[in-house]
Design an enzyme around this catalytic site. Structure first.
Site, PDB file in Angstrom:
ATOM      1  N   GLU A 469       0.800  -1.216  -0.085  1.00  0.00           N
ATOM      2  CA  GLU A 469      -0.053   0.030   0.004  1.00  0.00           C
ATOM      3  C   GLU A 469       0.770   1.397  -0.243  1.00  0.00           C
ATOM      4  O   GLU A 469       0.552   2.387   0.659  1.00  0.00           O
ATOM      5  CB  GLU A 469      -0.778  -0.094   1.347  1.00  0.00           C
ATOM      6  CG  GLU A 469      -2.030  -0.858   1.198  1.00  0.00           C
ATOM      7  CD  GLU A 469      -3.004  -0.406  -0.184  1.00  0.00           C
ATOM      8  OE1 GLU A 469      -2.955   0.639  -0.571  1.00  0.00           O
ATOM      9  OE2 GLU A 469      -3.473  -1.292  -0.677  1.00  0.00           O
TER      10      GLU A 469
HETATM   11  C1  LIG Z   1       2.424  -9.658   0.700  1.00  0.00           C
HETATM   12  C2  LIG Z   1       2.043  -8.448  -0.152  1.00  0.00           C
HETATM   13  C3  LIG Z   1       0.839  -8.374  -0.659  1.00  0.00           C
HETATM   14  C4  LIG Z   1       0.575  -7.197  -1.513  1.00  0.00           C
HETATM   15  N1  LIG Z   1      -0.656  -7.128  -2.196  1.00  0.00           N
HETATM   16  C5  LIG Z   1      -0.729  -6.480  -3.061  1.00  0.00           C
HETATM   17  C6  LIG Z   1      -2.254  -6.131  -4.074  1.00  0.00           C
HETATM   18  O1  LIG Z   1      -2.993  -6.998  -3.498  1.00  0.00           O
HETATM   19  N2  LIG Z   1      -2.286  -5.590  -4.978  1.00  0.00           N
HETATM   20  C7  LIG Z   1      -0.942  -4.904  -5.491  1.00  0.00           C
HETATM   21  O2  LIG Z   1      -1.374  -4.226  -6.452  1.00  0.00           O
HETATM   22  N3  LIG Z   1       0.091  -4.832  -4.891  1.00  0.00           N
HETATM   23  C8  LIG Z   1       0.153  -5.681  -3.709  1.00  0.00           C
HETATM   24  N4  LIG Z   1       1.547  -5.815  -3.300  1.00  0.00           N
HETATM   25  C9  LIG Z   1       2.640  -5.048  -3.619  1.00  0.00           C
HETATM   26  C10 LIG Z   1       2.984  -4.065  -3.064  1.00  0.00           C
HETATM   27  O3  LIG Z   1       2.133  -2.798  -3.159  1.00  0.00           O
HETATM   28  C11 LIG Z   1       4.461  -3.544  -3.540  1.00  0.00           C
HETATM   29  O4  LIG Z   1       5.359  -4.494  -3.192  1.00  0.00           O
HETATM   30  C12 LIG Z   1       5.001  -2.239  -3.075  1.00  0.00           C
HETATM   31  O5  LIG Z   1       3.945  -1.150  -3.800  1.00  0.00           O
HETATM   32  C13 LIG Z   1       6.405  -1.990  -3.583  1.00  0.00           C
HETATM   33  O6  LIG Z   1       6.510  -2.399  -4.822  1.00  0.00           O
HETATM   34  P1  LIG Z   1       8.084  -3.200  -4.882  1.00  0.00           P
HETATM   35  O7  LIG Z   1       8.029  -4.610  -4.428  1.00  0.00           O
HETATM   36  O8  LIG Z   1       8.229  -3.521  -6.472  1.00  0.00           O
HETATM   37  O9  LIG Z   1       9.241  -2.333  -4.789  1.00  0.00           O
HETATM   38  P2  LIG Z   1      10.089  -1.203  -5.106  1.00  0.00           P
HETATM   39  O10 LIG Z   1       9.067  -0.197  -6.036  1.00  0.00           O
HETATM   40  O11 LIG Z   1      11.123  -1.732  -6.381  1.00  0.00           O
HETATM   41  O12 LIG Z   1      10.944  -0.589  -4.303  1.00  0.00           O
HETATM   42  C14 LIG Z   1      11.773  -1.086  -3.518  1.00  0.00           C
HETATM   43  C15 LIG Z   1      12.333  -0.088  -2.460  1.00  0.00           C
HETATM   44  O13 LIG Z   1      12.681   1.203  -3.194  1.00  0.00           O
HETATM   45  C16 LIG Z   1      12.043   2.112  -2.673  1.00  0.00           C
HETATM   46  N5  LIG Z   1      11.633   3.018  -3.831  1.00  0.00           N
HETATM   47  C17 LIG Z   1      11.334   2.649  -4.766  1.00  0.00           C
HETATM   48  N6  LIG Z   1      10.953   3.978  -5.455  1.00  0.00           N
HETATM   49  C18 LIG Z   1      11.462   5.137  -4.729  1.00  0.00           C
HETATM   50  C19 LIG Z   1      11.438   6.393  -5.083  1.00  0.00           C
HETATM   51  N7  LIG Z   1      10.984   6.936  -6.141  1.00  0.00           N
HETATM   52  N8  LIG Z   1      12.104   6.988  -4.183  1.00  0.00           N
HETATM   53  C20 LIG Z   1      12.477   6.445  -2.865  1.00  0.00           C
HETATM   54  N9  LIG Z   1      12.634   5.222  -2.701  1.00  0.00           N
HETATM   55  C21 LIG Z   1      12.007   4.446  -3.555  1.00  0.00           C
HETATM   56  C22 LIG Z   1      11.004   1.656  -1.830  1.00  0.00           C
HETATM   57  O14 LIG Z   1      10.600   2.814  -0.709  1.00  0.00           O
HETATM   58  C23 LIG Z   1      11.433   0.257  -1.453  1.00  0.00           C
HETATM   59  O15 LIG Z   1      11.890   0.358   0.039  1.00  0.00           O
HETATM   60  C24 LIG Z   1       1.797  -6.586  -2.236  1.00  0.00           C
HETATM   61  C25 LIG Z   1       2.871  -6.628  -1.624  1.00  0.00           C
HETATM   62  C26 LIG Z   1       3.231  -7.806  -0.982  1.00  0.00           C
HETATM   63  C27 LIG Z   1       4.513  -8.134  -0.413  1.00  0.00           C
END
Ligand SMILES: Cc1cc2nc3c(=O)[nH]c(=O)nc-3n(C[C@H](O)[C@H](O)[C@H](O)COP(=O)(O)OP(=O)(O)OC[C@H]3O[C@@H](n4cnc5c(N)ncnc54)[C@H](O)[C@@H]3O)c2cc1C
Length: 618
Positions: A469
């Site tokens: 989220e």
């Molecule tokens: C158990 C679980 C349930 C989930 N359920 C859903 C769901 O139902 N529907 C759905 O759509 N998604 C869902 N998600 C996805 C979740 O919302 C994403 O994992 C999250 O948005 C982060 O994306 P990412 O994992 O690709 O990490 P990334 O976006 O790659 O981020 C990795 C790190 O880099 C940092 N970062 C990235 N971009 C920036 C920036 N511009 N500036 C500073 N820091 C940055 C982040 O803060 C993080 O610490 C779920 C995830 C999990 C683990």
């Protein structure tokens, strides 16, 4: 203090929830009807959720290649929740709802979150249906939302993709019009979707007749290319099984295939999935993507547009804002569960001898660990984090009611306050109620590090909340980069007005005046740091320390909440509850609020220690 007594105090003594009954929408309600809902939820959570919390952790969802297998307890918990009417608690009477205020709905849902956070994913279903009620056509509401409210269907939100998590503008799922007459489908303009969605919670299971996926995808322009950025994103309903205009399953499986389950650290009772849309595993007949190989099947999963093209993210935010409050509450209740467990343990575990003036008396019997000052520190820290976060979450929920049913000016103020507070309501509990879970493990000593006690599971379950989220970092940038400066900083001014109102009342009260002064200083410091962060107008400098800013901002908000709660608590007759709440407020002002100095210093100075370090120097 039991959770129920804390909720009763916050709802009735502090937030005066009964006063909502004076509004037309809630006129049929009374404290009795609110209490009846709370009683039912408390009972179902006790009987159908709590006994199975460990089971759903150890019996992870399994995929046999065709179907997802979940424990029977998960099916039973879902049925009990649906039968309670909570899926449509806030909806109108004429569609089977209870017209319950959101603040009462949120309070009632805390029982489930505390008993077993992952056994049910009902909040996704409610959020999905609520979005359709706000942005769907009449038929989309009838066919999809109403069948989610009555428990026949469940819902998901499909935003993330393997390469697009925080950065949703990089969504690559495509949607193309589904042949001639695509715009005339009674269920909404019909498209064919292809792409992969990662991390989708409750993305596949056999718990319901159908799964209503809400999917973000891009419609290519005339040049065949999708528009870059978030403006090109649209929203689609993609059901797992196709339905007719009456909501009956047609017998056709839509082309949404489970590519696999993710194996998680915690929150294991809910499936988490990689979904392939339109890969051809379940070809759907007809449509624009008609294959040239003569197989007669179209390419792509069938999806129906919600709202207008390009407005997908705006519509989705309807679901995401509700979800963010719910995530803050989830984090809070996991913190509570750990607090209760560690309090009970501390009352029964004998270990060590008391410190006397002459040192320890080796001949004395061991004392229970709750008698040690350091264990009490860890208990009071948990109480101040978790009960404070609960009060904040309910305050946010009460603002939602104000926005929906208040007079126009008050409704607009509530909207703006929610804009500013939502990142805090989501993120502060995710960080500090997780810290509470860590302290609960610490109180258990070595036993806390084993699976013989529940506290390690609470910590694992809670660790998710800083990630999904919108990650912690993204929420912090939303707060400092957008929310406190939007509308000329009006939201921040509004919040400052509320805080100052509490300060003015507390300054009159012996015992609270010193805290009122400390809060006034903190408020000034946050304001000064906000200005200093933006002094050069360079976002790279301003946002370099967005997370420390959010920590300081959050601690100031929590100090305000505790001072306001203390004003209500001080009027209470019952001694232990009153004493406990005032002690938690005192703890927060003595041990926590002073921490904001270090957080704000780097913000104010636009410290670039981290931001400018060359990569090879790490
Ligand atoms: C158990 C679980 C349930 C989930 N359920 C859903 C769901 O139902 N529907 C759905 O759509 N998604 C869902 N998600 C996805 C979740 O919302 C994403 O994992 C999250 O948005 C982060 O994306 P990412 O994992 O690709 O990490 P990334 O976006 O790659 O981020 C990795 C790190 O880099 C940092 N970062 C990235 N971009 C920036 C920036 N511009 N500036 C500073 N820091 C940055 C982040 O803060 C993080 O610490 C779920 C995830 C999990 C683990």
């Amino acid at each position: 203090m039991s959770l129920r007594s804390t909720l009763d105090f916050l709802l009735y003594d502090w937030l005066k929830a009964e006063a909502l009954n004076g509004r037309e929408r809630f006129a049929d309600h009374s404290r009795e009807t609110f209490d009846a809902v709370m009683d039912t939820c408390e009972r179902i959570a006790r009987e159908k959720y709590a006994p199975f919390n460990r089971l759903v952790d150890t019996q992870e969802p399994q995929f046999d290649g065709e179907k997802v297998i979940l424990p029977q307890a998960t099916h039973d918990a879902r049925v009990a929740y649906a039968e309670s009417g909570m899926l449509s608690a806030a909806q109108d009477y004429d569609i089977g709802g209870m017209q319950l205020p959101f603040v009462v709905e949120s309070a009632a849902n805390t029982f489930f979150a505390k008993a077993s956070i992952s056994i049910g994913a009902n909040l996704l279903t409610t959020g999905n249906a609520n979005l359709l009620m706000a942005h769907g056509t009449e038929l989309q509401k009838q066919v999809f939302a109403l069948n989610e409210f009555n428990g026949r269907f469940t819902g998901t939100m499909c935003l993330s993709e393997p390469q697009a998590g925080s950065s949703l503008s990089d969504v690559a799922t495509r949607a193309v019009p589904d042949g001639e007459g695509f715009a005339d489908d009674p269920l909404g303009p019909r498209y064919r979707l292809t792409g992969n969605k990662m991390w989708i919670s409750a993305g596949d299971h056999e718990l319901s007749e159908n799964i209503v996926h809400l999917v973000l995808a891009k419609i290519p322009g005339a040049d065949g290319r999708p528009m870059p950025g978030v403006k090109g994103i649209s929203l689609f309903i993609v059901p797992k099984h196709l339905v007719d205009a009456e909501g009956r399953l047609t017998g056709d499986r839509n082309d949404v295939a489970l590519a696999g389950l993710n194996h998680k650290l915690g929150w294991r009772g809910t499936t988490n999935t990689l979904l392939n849309f339109g890969e051809g595993k379940y070809p759907v007949r007809g449509g624009a993507g008609e294959r040239l190989d003569g197989a007669g099947a179209g390419v792509g999963a069938v999806g129906y547009l919600v709202g207008k093209p390009g407005e997908g993210l705006r519509c989705m935010f309807h679901m995401m804002n509700e979800a963010r409050i719910a995530i803050g509450m989830a984090a809070t209740m996991l913190g509570h569960a750990g607090f209760e467990a560690s309090l009970d343990y501390a009352k029964h575990r004998p270990q060590g001898r008391p410190l006397g003036v002459g040192g320890k008396d080796a001949g004395a019997s061991p004392v229970r660990i709750i008698e040690h000052a350091d264990v009490r520190r860890m208990l009071l820290a948990q109480k101040s984090y978790c009960e404070g976060a609960l009060a904040l979450g309910l305050y946010g929920a009460r603002l939602v009611d104000e926005q929906r049913t208040g007079p126009p000016e008050a409704a607009d103020e509530a909207r703006l306050l929610l804009e500013v507070l939502t990142p805090v309501i989501k993120s502060w509990p995710s960080e500090f109620c997780l810290e509470a879970n860590s302290l609960a493990i610490q109180i258990h000593g070595g036993y806390g590090y084993t699976r013989d006690f529940p506290v390690e599971q609470y910590w694992r379950d809670n660790r998710l909340n800083m990630i999904h989220e919108g990650t912690h970092g993204i929420q912090a940038m939303d707060l400092l980069g957008r929310k406190v400066v939007m509308e000329g900083g009006r939201g921040l001014q509004l919040l400052a007005g509320r805080v100052n109102h509490t300060i003015e009342r507390a300054i009159q009260v012996p015992g609270l005046a010193a805290y009122a002064n400390a809060l006034g200083q903190a408020l000034q410091d946050v304001g000064a740091a906000t200005e200093a962060a933006w002094a050069t107008g360079d976002p790279q400098e301003a946002l370099a320390n967005a997370v420390p800013y959010m920590q300081a901002f959050g601690h100031t908000v929590l100090a305000w909440i505790w001072l306001d709660v203390a004003l209500a608590a001080i009027a209470l007759p019952t001694l232990p509850a009153r004493q406990g709440r005032l002690a938690a407020a005192r703890y927060f002002f003595h041990y926590e609020l002073p921490r904001i100095g270090a957080w704000l210093k780097v913000v104010r100075e636009r410290d670039l220690t981290c931001a400018t370090l060359p990569e090879d120097a790490f």
